[in-house]
Design an enzyme around this catalytic site. Structure first.
Site, PDB file in Angstrom:
ATOM      1  N   TYR A  76       0.835  -1.191   0.000  1.00  0.00           N
ATOM      2  CA  TYR A  76       0.000   0.000   0.000  1.00  0.00           C
ATOM      3  C   TYR A  76       0.877   1.251   0.000  1.00  0.00           C
ATOM      4  CZ  TYR A  76      -4.034  -2.889   1.288  1.00  0.00           C
ATOM      5  OH  TYR A  76      -5.038  -3.818   1.302  1.00  0.00           O
TER       6      TYR A  76
ATOM      7  N   TYR B 294       0.065 -10.111   0.258  1.00  0.00           N
ATOM      8  CA  TYR B 294       1.089  -9.534   1.144  1.00  0.00           C
ATOM      9  C   TYR B 294       1.038 -10.182   2.525  1.00  0.00           C
ATOM     10  CZ  TYR B 294      -2.881  -6.659   2.730  1.00  0.00           C
ATOM     11  OH  TYR B 294      -4.106  -6.224   3.187  1.00  0.00           O
TER      12      TYR B 294
ATOM     13  N   ARG C 259      -2.302 -12.263   3.192  1.00  0.00           N
ATOM     14  CA  ARG C 259      -3.643 -11.914   2.751  1.00  0.00           C
ATOM     15  C   ARG C 259      -3.818 -12.277   1.285  1.00  0.00           C
ATOM     16  NH1 ARG C 259      -7.455  -8.643   4.144  1.00  0.00           N
ATOM     17  NH2 ARG C 259      -8.501 -10.601   3.623  1.00  0.00           N
TER      18      ARG C 259
ATOM     19  N   HIS D 251      -7.085  -8.818  -2.849  1.00  0.00           N
ATOM     20  CA  HIS D 251      -8.418  -8.319  -2.537  1.00  0.00           C
ATOM     21  C   HIS D 251      -8.500  -6.822  -2.785  1.00  0.00           C
ATOM     22  CE1 HIS D 251      -6.084  -7.661   1.152  1.00  0.00           C
ATOM     23  NE2 HIS D 251      -6.894  -6.633   1.369  1.00  0.00           N
TER      24      HIS D 251
ATOM     25  N   HIS E 143     -10.729  -3.388  -1.288  1.00  0.00           N
ATOM     26  CA  HIS E 143     -11.612  -2.870  -0.243  1.00  0.00           C
ATOM     27  C   HIS E 143     -12.652  -1.958  -0.890  1.00  0.00           C
ATOM     28  CE1 HIS E 143      -8.904  -4.064   3.121  1.00  0.00           C
ATOM     29  NE2 HIS E 143      -7.954  -3.855   2.219  1.00  0.00           N
TER      30      HIS E 143
END
Length: 250
Positions: free
Chosen positions: A118, A157, A167, A170, A172
């Site tokens: 991120y 990640y 994870r 995906h 959000h």
């Protein structure tokens, strides 16, 4: 912020407002789910106080077209060059519990880049930052509840929840209704991902059919030839086919 729609009645007495129906059993994640370690400290330690529905839930500040910029729905065009990774199209509809479209509602999306990182100062994952991919976007649903984003398929990640924790890929999603208190947050996963079986967030939803509603469907018809594959992800706000959300409602 936009002005309030003309057809929204704000002079209703409080007792005339319908309360929100509780979700079907086992379709939403519990506040306390020990395999997802953060819930141990985040979950309430006392019984919940259920607040009655008031005018604040159906009136108040709205988010609309004046906060949407030209490239907000295309995350591949927000930098000074092309971002790295596989381009994808993610689209679908927002529906209420009676399968009616939810029009003109703000949808926000945020995600990791193709390397699984991120663009945030607290993300210390040992993966490259993509200067041409800010990782967030927004759009409004149309009159039939449709939305569409062009973006980069996110990478997996590590997240340190448990030994060798990763994870799955995906996105959000954040949805806003008629006011700030109606914000809902969920996640979209990709079909065929073998990591879903190991993910505590995904598996915190007890009902298997409800979990599957978090997985998008490959959408051949909306692929962009030679450019991007496409995935469909419909979000249902209420009812039997409600999409599992990260925030529960009374």
């Amino acid at each position: 912020m936009t002005s309030r729609p003309q057809n929204l009645q704000t002079n209703l007495p409080t007792e005339a407002l319908a309360g929100y129906r509780k979700p079907d059993r086992d379709t939403q994640p519990d506040y306390y789910y020990p395999p997802y370690a953060s819930t141990v400290k985040r979950s309430p330690s006392q019984p919940l106080v259920i607040l009655p529905t008031t005018l604040s839930e159906v009136t108040g500040p709205l988010f609309g077209y004046d906060v949407i910029k030209a490239n907000d729905s295309d995350l591949t065009k927000q930098g000074n060059g092309d971002p790295i990774g596989e381009r994808i199209v993610v689209s679908g509809r927002v529906l209420d519990g009676n399968a009616r479209p939810v029009a003109n509602t703000l949808i926000e999306v945020w995600q990791a880049n193709s390397a699984g990182r991120y663009p945030h100062r607290r993300d210390d994952h040992n993966a490259p930052v993509d200067p041409n991919f800010p990782g967030c976007g927004r759009t409004l649903t149309d009159t039939q509840g449709h939305y569409r984003f062009v973006t980069i398929r996110p990478g997996e990640y590590p997240w340190r929840n448990h030994y060798n924790a990763w994870r799955p890929a995906h996105l959000h999603f954040s949805l806003f209704g008629l006011g700030l208190v109606q914000r809902l947050v969920t996640q979209m996963y990709f079909p065929g991902d073998p990591m879903l079986a190991y993910d505590p967030m995904y598996n915190s939803v007890p009902d298997e059919k409800a979990r599957r509603r978090l997985i998008s469907e490959f959408d051949w018809e909306r692929t962009i030839p030679d450019i991007a594959l496409a995935y469909r992800f419909d979000m249902v706000l209420r009812g039997r086919d409600e999409t599992p959300m990260e925030t529960k409602r009374s």
